[in-house]
Write a protein that holds these residues in place. Structure first.
Motif, mmCIF file in Angstrom:
data_model
loop_
_atom_site.group_PDB
_atom_site.id
_atom_site.type_symbol
_atom_site.label_atom_id
_atom_site.label_comp_id
_atom_site.label_asym_id
_atom_site.label_seq_id
_atom_site.Cartn_x
_atom_site.Cartn_y
_atom_site.Cartn_z
ATOM 1 N N GLY A 86 0.821 -1.208 0.000
ATOM 2 C CA GLY A 86 0.000 0.000 0.000
ATOM 3 C C GLY A 86 0.853 1.254 0.000
ATOM 4 N N GLU A 87 1.987 1.214 0.699
ATOM 5 C CA GLU A 87 2.892 2.359 0.712
ATOM 6 C C GLU A 87 4.288 1.860 0.356
ATOM 7 O OE1 GLU A 87 1.721 1.878 4.373
ATOM 8 O OE2 GLU A 87 -0.190 2.186 3.373
ATOM 9 N N ALA A 88 5.161 2.832 0.069
ATOM 10 C CA ALA A 88 6.533 2.460 -0.271
ATOM 11 C C ALA A 88 7.194 1.708 0.874
ATOM 12 C CB ALA A 88 7.340 3.705 -0.615
ATOM 13 N N SER A 269 11.484 9.296 5.769
ATOM 14 C CA SER A 269 10.206 8.602 5.757
ATOM 15 C C SER A 269 10.401 7.142 6.162
ATOM 16 C CB SER A 269 9.596 8.673 4.363
ATOM 17 O OG SER A 269 10.350 7.894 3.484
ATOM 18 N N PRO A 270 9.326 6.488 6.629
ATOM 19 C CA PRO A 270 9.427 5.071 6.979
ATOM 20 C C PRO A 270 9.970 4.223 5.832
ATOM 21 C CG PRO A 270 7.324 5.944 7.700
ATOM 22 C CD PRO A 270 8.003 7.039 6.924
ATOM 23 N N ALA A 271 9.767 4.673 4.580
ATOM 24 C CA ALA A 271 10.235 3.888 3.439
ATOM 25 C C ALA A 271 11.751 3.728 3.472
ATOM 26 C CB ALA A 271 9.813 4.548 2.135
ATOM 27 N N VAL A 272 12.463 4.805 3.816
ATOM 28 C CA VAL A 272 13.916 4.743 3.849
ATOM 29 C C VAL A 272 14.359 3.748 4.922
ATOM 30 C CG1 VAL A 272 16.028 6.074 4.086
ATOM 31 C CG2 VAL A 272 13.988 7.157 3.157
ATOM 32 N N THR A 439 13.239 5.637 -6.818
ATOM 33 C CA THR A 439 12.122 6.581 -7.018
ATOM 34 C C THR A 439 11.774 7.283 -5.722
ATOM 35 O OG1 THR A 439 11.183 4.549 -7.871
ATOM 36 C CG2 THR A 439 10.167 6.564 -8.585
ATOM 37 N N VAL A 440 11.786 6.524 -4.610
ATOM 38 C CA VAL A 440 11.390 7.101 -3.332
ATOM 39 C C VAL A 440 12.418 8.119 -2.861
ATOM 40 C CG1 VAL A 440 11.001 6.550 -0.910
ATOM 41 C CG2 VAL A 440 10.045 5.092 -2.661
ATOM 42 N N LEU A 441 13.706 7.804 -3.062
ATOM 43 C CA LEU A 441 14.764 8.667 -2.529
ATOM 44 C C LEU A 441 15.050 9.882 -3.399
ATOM 45 C CD1 LEU A 441 17.459 6.094 -1.361
ATOM 46 C CD2 LEU A 441 16.006 7.510 0.076
ATOM 47 N N ALA A 442 14.748 9.767 -4.706
ATOM 48 C CA ALA A 442 15.294 10.722 -5.664
ATOM 49 C C ALA A 442 14.979 12.185 -5.326
ATOM 50 C CB ALA A 442 14.781 10.389 -7.057
ATOM 51 N N LYS A 443 13.728 12.485 -4.994
ATOM 52 C CA LYS A 443 13.345 13.894 -4.782
ATOM 53 C C LYS A 443 14.142 14.530 -3.646
ATOM 54 C CE LYS A 443 10.494 15.838 -7.551
ATOM 55 N NZ LYS A 443 10.389 14.888 -8.575
#
Lengths: 502, 112
Positions: A86-88, A269-272, A439-443
């Motif tokens: 559902g999320e990264a 973010s939790p994704a990292v 993709t998640v980290l790029a910005k």
């Protein structure tokens, strides 16, 4: 002990029937939005803001906080059962948990992820209770160079996430970076790779990409094979065994500590964190070969770190009024609606309110565990639904989730496009994880890189002259070198194995 | 520029590693029937997205789910229709009413 008495008073206030009720409502709503793909806690809290204006501050904020950490519990469900993160932050859960589900171990994986969420989430709240004032100062030391060094460390994980072929992993990561380049330059506002399209100017959000790479490509792959049931084995286990818990508690504890510390950093973010603990567990594990084929300790670590990061994120929010992500920013809006400005002054003027919220987080975590464990059997049964029935439902819910994020049909086309991309990557044996990570980290990576260079007037030395930043840079170097060494070792073992087979 | 150089390096590396390695396991491409089913699945998804604006999400979901279950699962029509109806009602109750999402309703614009 000052914290103890404040916490006891907080429990007394949080245990009133009204506050308990709203903690329960928040937990249920959080689990629900966590389970539904695409719908995140941000949207759920935002939708409840108008409703909250009829309530007192304490129950309203208790409810909104419960939605936030409750969504972290629910997020693992679809990742494990139908391979839709559902999320990264649930992407590593999907990589391992779905494999476990295919082996009939979906139930134990769900149970372990609920237990790990509870244990690490509670550890996070304990950290919030006792170390908030001390640790919050560290968070302020983070400037652009530190953020860049952190994302750089994150990107170095590609070496170990790449699976058998490093070249393919690097290409996959580059493809991810390339999709993030599309849109406006964050610093100069120049349009890049937009080909005059208005939709591309806004950039490509990573949620439709993840939905396509995982859910849509899964449907395409199963349609072609005429799958009748996604389960490979007929034998299904419902609940985790003691052995599972014994195997995973170390991973849970480690990821709880790391997740909480990472949660202190605004913007991390939790994704990292979830990718980082996944990588760490792979290196520490006694059976690294199980990773990618269904590793229970990876599921525990990733889900634990999500929840600890969610709790950790409350530290900068309460201490300075800095939200560390979009969901907490909306929660900050909730505080502001009542004329409360989180920060040092609120800690002195309204300590009772803050301690009530903190105490409610202990209660909320227990509620979530009690809510989620009995549901495990029910969810696990979903794997028995034949694919021709499950498949279209996955597709419909995925597309609605992808649409609801920005109300954009363009995002739906992106999902379908990346569904085909994901299908091709699967067939050609390209790993998907590096692409998602990039993709998640790029910005954040690009923005902090450019800001740092502006600060230093163009000299890259700025990344090596600040203590925290240089520490991350050294960690990056260690991560890359050790990743290569592990890779060489694994290869020589494989060669030996193949020779002994022959 | 940097990205281009990295892409070249990655491509070059891949070419070298491809040349150095013995051929691995062959790619598992579907047969003709597999491709047909693949195209039908993708085509129906494309149709879903294309028609979601004029017809609305609910109508599209209903038709898509019924069609998919009927075609891929070879279930009888009433079974497929019942599942599709269930999905459409679930979407309406949970997403539209409970979570107040603004989905395009198309033909069913009259629903509250």
């Amino acid at each position: 002990m000052d914290a103890w008495s404040s916490l006891l008073n907080g429990f007394a206030a949080a245990l009133t029937p009204t506050n308990l009720l709203f903690a329960l409502i928040g937990s249920i709503a959080g689990t629900l939005v966590g389970v539904l793909p695409g719908l995140g806690p941000t949207a759920a809290i935002a939708m409840l803001l108008p409703l909250a204006s009829h309530l007192d501050p304490a129950p309203a904020i208790i409810m909104m906080a419960a939605i936030y950490y409750g969504a972290m519990y629910g997020g693992s469900t679809t990742s494990i059962l139908v391979n839709i993160p559902g999320e990264a932050s649930s992407v590593p859960t999907a990589m391992e948990g779905y494999q476990l589900n295919l082996q009939g171990r979906g139930g134990p994986a769900l149970g372990i992820s609920a237990l790990a969420s509870f244990a690490a989430g509670t550890m996070g709240v304990v950290g919030l209770t006792f170390f908030a004032p001390v640790l919050s100062r560290a968070a302020l030391a983070f400037g652009p160079p530190e953020y860049f060094a952190l994302t750089f460390l994150g990107l170095s994980l590609v070496v170990s996430l790449s699976g058998r072929d490093l070249g393919k992993g690097l290409l996959s990561a580059l493809l991810g970076l390339l999709t993030a380049v599309v849109g406006l330059d964050p610093l100069t506002g120049v349009a890049r790779l937009t080909f005059g399209s208005m939709e591309l100017m806004a950039g490509i959000d990573f949620v439709p990409i993840i939905m396509g790479l995982f859910a849509i490509s899964e449907i395409l792959a199963n349609a072609e094979k005429e799958t009748t049931c996604i389960l490979e084995s007929r034998r299904i286990e419902w609940l985790p065994t003691w052995q599972d818990i014994k195997d995973t508690w170390a991973a849970t504890t480690r990821s709880g500590v790391i997740g909480f510390l990472a949660g202190l950093i605004p913007g991390c973010s939790p994704a990292v964190t979830s990718f980082m603990v996944y990588d760490l567990e792979k290196r520490l594990s006694r059976h690294p070969e199980r990773f990618g084929k269904g590793a229970m300790d990876a599921v525990a670590a990733v889900e634990g770190s999500n929840n600890a990061t969610a709790s950790g994120g409350f530290v900068p929010l309460f201490a300075f009024g800095i939200p560390s992500g979009p969901a907490l920013a909306v929660l900050l809006g909730g505080f502001l609606m009542y004329g409360l400005q989180p920060g040092p002054r609120l800690m002195q003027e309204q300590p009772a309110l803050l301690w009530t919220i903190i105490a409610s987080m202990y209660i909320g975590n227990v509620m979530l565990l009690v809510l989620n464990l009995p549901l495990v059997g029910l969810w696990a049964r979903m794997a028995l639904i034949p694919f021709p029935i499950l498949g279209p439902m996955i597709a419909v819910f995925t597309l609605i989730g992808a649409y609801s994020l920005r109300h954009s049909f363009f995002d739906l086309w992106i999902s379908l496009l990346f569904g085909v991309v994901g299908y091709l990557m699967r067939k050609l044996d390209f790993p998907v994880a590096p692409m998602v990570l990039a993709t998640v980290l790029a910005k954040l990576m690009e923005t902090s890189f450019m800001q740092s260079l502006v600060m230093s007037k163009g000299s890259p030395l700025i990344f090596f002259t600040r203590p925290i930043s240089i520490a991350f840079m050294v960690l990056t170097a260690i991560s890359v070198v050790s990743g290569f060494l592990l890779r060489l070792k694994a290869r020589s073992q494989r060669v030996e194995l193949e020779e002994s087979d022959a | 520029m940097l990205l281009g150089a990295l892409l070249l390096a990655g491509g070059g590396g891949l070419a070298v590693s491809a040349a150095a390695h013995a051929p691995g396991k062959p790619i598992d491409w579907p047969d003709a029937r597999g491709w047909k089913l693949w195209l039908i699945a993708l085509g129906s998804l494309v149709l879903f997205v294309a028609l979601a604006r004029p017809l609305g999400f609910l109508v599209c979901s209903f038709v898509f789910v019924a069609g998919f279950i009927g075609y891929f699962g070879r279930y009888r029509l009433p079974v497929a229709l019942a599942w599709a109806m269930g999905v459409a009602v679930f979407i309406y109750v949970v997403f539209v009413r409970l979570l107040a999402l603004t989905l395009p309703m198309g033909l069913l614009d009259f629903l509250p």
